[in-house]
Design an enzyme around this catalytic site. Structure first.
Site, PDB file in Angstrom:
ATOM      1  N   LYS A  33     -58.339   8.730  59.217  1.00  0.00           N
ATOM      2  CA  LYS A  33     -59.404   8.028  58.490  1.00  0.00           C
ATOM      3  C   LYS A  33     -59.999   8.942  57.403  1.00  0.00           C
ATOM      4  CE  LYS A  33     -62.948   9.437  61.789  1.00  0.00           C
ATOM      5  NZ  LYS A  33     -63.703   9.036  62.998  1.00  0.00           N
ATOM      6  N   ARG A 127     -72.688   2.818  70.197  1.00  0.00           N
ATOM      7  CA  ARG A 127     -72.428   2.702  68.757  1.00  0.00           C
ATOM      8  C   ARG A 127     -71.698   1.411  68.446  1.00  0.00           C
ATOM      9  NH1 ARG A 127     -71.119   8.437  66.665  1.00  0.00           N
ATOM     10  NH2 ARG A 127     -68.956   7.817  66.951  1.00  0.00           N
ATOM     11  N   TYR A 255     -67.105  24.220  40.478  1.00  0.00           N
ATOM     12  CA  TYR A 255     -67.393  23.315  41.589  1.00  0.00           C
ATOM     13  C   TYR A 255     -68.831  23.494  42.068  1.00  0.00           C
ATOM     14  CZ  TYR A 255     -66.630  20.169  45.531  1.00  0.00           C
ATOM     15  OH  TYR A 255     -66.693  19.116  46.402  1.00  0.00           O
TER      16      TYR A 255
HETATM   17  C1  PLP Z   1     -62.952   9.740  64.100  1.00  0.00           C
HETATM   18  C2  PLP Z   1     -62.608   9.175  65.397  1.00  0.00           C
HETATM   19  C3  PLP Z   1     -61.792   9.876  66.297  1.00  0.00           C
HETATM   20  C4  PLP Z   1     -61.300  11.281  66.031  1.00  0.00           C
HETATM   21  O1  PLP Z   1     -62.337  12.195  66.290  1.00  0.00           O
HETATM   22  P1  PLP Z   1     -62.108  13.762  66.152  1.00  0.00           P
HETATM   23  O2  PLP Z   1     -63.276  14.383  66.817  1.00  0.00           O
HETATM   24  O3  PLP Z   1     -62.029  14.049  64.687  1.00  0.00           O
HETATM   25  O4  PLP Z   1     -60.825  14.078  66.825  1.00  0.00           O
HETATM   26  C5  PLP Z   1     -61.436   9.249  67.481  1.00  0.00           C
HETATM   27  N1  PLP Z   1     -61.872   8.014  67.772  1.00  0.00           N
HETATM   28  C6  PLP Z   1     -62.669   7.314  66.951  1.00  0.00           C
HETATM   29  C7  PLP Z   1     -63.118   5.957  67.341  1.00  0.00           C
HETATM   30  C8  PLP Z   1     -63.074   7.874  65.740  1.00  0.00           C
HETATM   31  O5  PLP Z   1     -63.871   7.171  64.928  1.00  0.00           O
END
Ligand code: PLP
Length: 344
Positions: A33, A127, A255
């Site tokens: 993401k 959440r 930057y």
């Molecule tokens: C971003 C996210 C993850 C990954 O989390 P990290 O701590 O970066 O490994 C896993 N599950 C969900 C639902 C997320 O939004």
């Protein structure tokens, strides 16, 4: 270009192997993401697909559809489905859907195409996810929709805080109960997933069938003093810039950006030039001022902001701790206009 981010794909591959080995036999879902946490979605996804990653976590529809093009064989998971009219396109492209409420369940079911869904239970984080008291109704309804062929429930999932062991233990317990209720309702979800980076690494009881890992693949440590090296991970991103001006013990590097990732850098962190660290004095819109004192610093010298430490610089985790944030937050705010240079 006066600033750029070097992306070490060899480090990504090494971290991926480290995480995979650690979580096995659970399957690794690589989370990409936020433009692969600012590392560049296309290159990161290609590199991971070349490592035979079988599952990707994409968050939003747009990212999921891009990942589908880059990794045609993999399972692709999207869970930010509200406010989008794109369900049909996602289903056409065989994206697995993270369903976090009953409205979304009904919307997916209306497509009536046996789309693959993962039902999310809220196990305490509050959440997103279906609350425990509504879960029995949700799984009953999902079972009904599945019998009609409108959906196929392939997974049950949740997200936990990973901030307190006791809370996580309670969440794991609630998750197991939720899974049993889903089975009792007549569902047969094959994939249970709960853990992100920290819990998947630390706790065998959090891994279930699949883990959703982002940060650790990029060598981003949780912070609070715990760096990547302690975890056997290598930072993937190194942020560099060139010296634009050097006068009277103060140098300006390219930057800046008051609202960007450097906004809290002044007085907190340092930048390495020729292996020597120089504290950040001030962040202006398009450049950053550092105190170089008596050190010989010339226009055109390369300054390393954060990275692996190989050039004497601090790691991202040290920056994040000093700026009161977490590494993910900083890298995802490296400006999209900053060139990403890939190696490895
Ligand atoms: C971003 C996210 C993850 C990954 O989390 P990290 O701590 O970066 O490994 C896993 N599950 C969900 C639902 C997320 O939004």
């Amino acid at each position: 270009m006066t600033a750029w981010a070097e992306i070490d794909l060899a480090a990504l591959v090494t971290n991926t192997a480290t995480v995979r080995e650690r979580v096995a036999p659970a399957e690794l879902m690589a989370v990409v993401k936020d433009d692969a946490y600012g590392h560049g979605l296309d290159e990161i996804t290609r590199a991971l697909a070349a490592e035979s990653i079988t599952a990707f976590g994409a968050l939003d529809p747009q990212t999921a559809l891009r990942v589908r093009q880059l990794a045609p064989e993999a399972s692709v998971f999207a869970w930010l489905l509200d406010g989008h009219d794109e369900l049909g396109v996602l289903i056409d492209n065989d994206i697995e859907l993270g369903v976090t409420d009953s409205d979304t369940l009904e919307r997916v079911a209306r497509e009536n195409r046996r789309s693959r869904v993962h039902l999310k239970i809220d196990t305490g984080l509050s959440r997103a996810g279906v609350r425990a008291e509504r879960w029995p109704n949700l799984v009953e309804r999902a079972a009904q929709l599945e019998r009609r062929g409108a959906i196929e429930v392939v997974g049950v999932w949740t997200h936990i805080s990973e901030a307190s062991d006791d809370e996580d233990t309670a969440s794991i317990g609630r998750f197991s109960t939720a899974f049993e209720l889903a089975v009792a309702a007549g569902l047969n979800p094959r994939v249970r997933h709960l853990a992100a980076s920290a819990a998947s690494f630390a706790r065998a009881d959090a891994r279930f069938d699949r883990v959703r890992v982002g940060a650790f693949l990029y060598g981003i440590a949780p912070g609070d003093g715990v760096g990547p090296t302690e975890l056997g991970l290598r930072p993937v991103m190194t942020l560099r810039s060139t010296v634009l001006e050097a006068v009277d013990g103060v140098a300006a590097i390219g930057y800046g950006g008051v609202a960007g990732m450097l906004s809290d850098a002044a007085g907190a962190v340092s930048v390495a030039i020729g292996g020597v660290r120089h504290p950040v004095l001030a962040v202006e819109d398009s450049r950053t001022l550092i105190a170089t004192g008596d050190h010989a610093v010339d226009v055109g010298d390369v300054a390393t902001l954060f990275g692996s430490g190989d050039s004497g610089e601090a790691t991202l985790q040290v920056w994040a701790d000093a700026m009161g944030t977490i590494g993910e937050e900083l890298v995802t705010r490296v400006h999209p206009g900053i060139e990403r240079r890939y190696r490895g």
